[in-house]
Enzyme design. Structure first.
Site, mmCIF file in Angstrom:
data_model
loop_
_atom_site.group_PDB
_atom_site.id
_atom_site.type_symbol
_atom_site.label_atom_id
_atom_site.label_comp_id
_atom_site.label_asym_id
_atom_site.label_seq_id
_atom_site.Cartn_x
_atom_site.Cartn_y
_atom_site.Cartn_z
ATOM 1 N N TYR A 22 -1.051 2.850 -6.672
ATOM 2 C CA TYR A 22 -0.722 3.370 -5.339
ATOM 3 C C TYR A 22 -1.864 3.287 -4.327
ATOM 4 O O TYR A 22 -1.700 3.710 -3.198
ATOM 5 C CB TYR A 22 -0.213 4.812 -5.473
ATOM 6 N N ASN A 33 10.387 5.472 1.745
ATOM 7 C CA ASN A 33 9.852 5.393 0.392
ATOM 8 C C ASN A 33 10.084 6.768 -0.227
ATOM 9 O O ASN A 33 9.321 7.707 0.003
ATOM 10 C CB ASN A 33 8.368 5.024 0.372
ATOM 11 N N HIS A 66 15.202 6.303 -7.690
ATOM 12 C CA HIS A 66 15.800 5.737 -8.898
ATOM 13 C C HIS A 66 16.917 6.584 -9.486
ATOM 14 O O HIS A 66 17.603 6.128 -10.383
ATOM 15 C CB HIS A 66 14.696 5.524 -9.941
ATOM 16 N N HIS A 79 8.171 0.202 -1.402
ATOM 17 C CA HIS A 79 7.432 0.803 -2.518
ATOM 18 C C HIS A 79 6.065 0.158 -2.583
ATOM 19 O O HIS A 79 5.953 -1.078 -2.495
ATOM 20 C CB HIS A 79 8.171 0.598 -3.844
ATOM 21 N N ARG A 133 12.847 2.134 -13.088
ATOM 22 C CA ARG A 133 12.385 1.979 -11.700
ATOM 23 C C ARG A 133 13.044 0.792 -10.989
ATOM 24 O O ARG A 133 12.904 0.612 -9.782
ATOM 25 C CB ARG A 133 10.862 1.810 -11.659
HETATM 26 C C1 DQA Z 1 6.926 4.394 -5.575
HETATM 27 C C2 DQA Z 1 7.507 3.862 -6.889
HETATM 28 C C3 DQA Z 1 8.298 4.925 -7.605
HETATM 29 O O1 DQA Z 1 8.806 4.407 -8.823
HETATM 30 C C4 DQA Z 1 7.414 6.122 -7.929
HETATM 31 O O2 DQA Z 1 8.180 7.132 -8.533
HETATM 32 C C5 DQA Z 1 6.696 6.631 -6.708
HETATM 33 C C6 DQA Z 1 6.113 5.659 -5.796
HETATM 34 C C7 DQA Z 1 6.002 3.361 -4.916
HETATM 35 O O3 DQA Z 1 5.728 3.499 -3.730
HETATM 36 O O4 DQA Z 1 5.540 2.447 -5.596
HETATM 37 O O5 DQA Z 1 6.555 7.828 -6.508
HETATM 38 O O6 DQA Z 1 7.987 4.670 -4.692
#
Ligand code: DQA
Length: 152
Positions: free
Chosen positions: A27, A78, A84, A104, A115
């Protein structure tokens, strides 16, 4: 004269308030404020007026979506893990929709199988994942095209 159609809502869901404490290899290690600052700059460059919203409450997120078009002509969403499994949030986006891009930071197509599923399938213009922060720049550019705000 009618109002310019240039308002973009940038919506973040659960756990984005602690973005800087989450796995930086997935992230990016930045704070949500740092992320929003960058998105705000890109939006400004394309004649878009950004507004930002984040909550860890699914009910609040649904409530925001129920009134989305009151404050926005387009949206970037986002929703984190809600993406999911929260059919409630998918249904809420369908209540008062505006052109929306799903973003994402991480490459959700190449992580755990759960995911790969998104409750926004069929509701968004485009899904961008695995591009890190740059995904938001691409989303801003796509919405500027849709809203036609790039003219000088
Ligand atoms: C996310 C991807 C999701 O699977 C995860 O639960 C997140 C962040 C991303 O920005 O990559 O919280 O949305």
């Amino acid at each position: 004269m009618s109002r310019a159609q240039n308002r973009v809502a940038i919506l973040h869901g659960v756990n984005f308030d602690v973005l800087e404490r989450r796995d930086a290899s997935l992230y990016g290690g930045m704070t949500l404020s740092e992320l929003e600052y960058k998105i705000g700059n890109w939006a400004g460059e394309h004649g878009l007026e950004p507004s930002f919203f984040q909550t860890n409450s699914e009910a609040e997120f649904c409530g925001y979506l129920h009134r989305l078009s009151e404050g926005a002509d387009a949206a970037i969403i986002n929703a984190g893990a809600w993406t999911h499994y929260s059919r409630a949030i998918g249904d809420a986006l369908a209540v008062d929709p505006v052109p929306t891009i799903e973003v994402h930071l991480s490459d959700v197509e190449n992580r755990e199988d759960w995911r790969k599923v998104s409750v926004f399938d069929g509701l968004v213009e485009e899904k961008i994942s695995g591009q890190g922060v740059d995904g938001y720049r691409l989303a801003v550019e796509a919405l500027a095209k849709i809203l036609d705000t790039d003219r000088d």
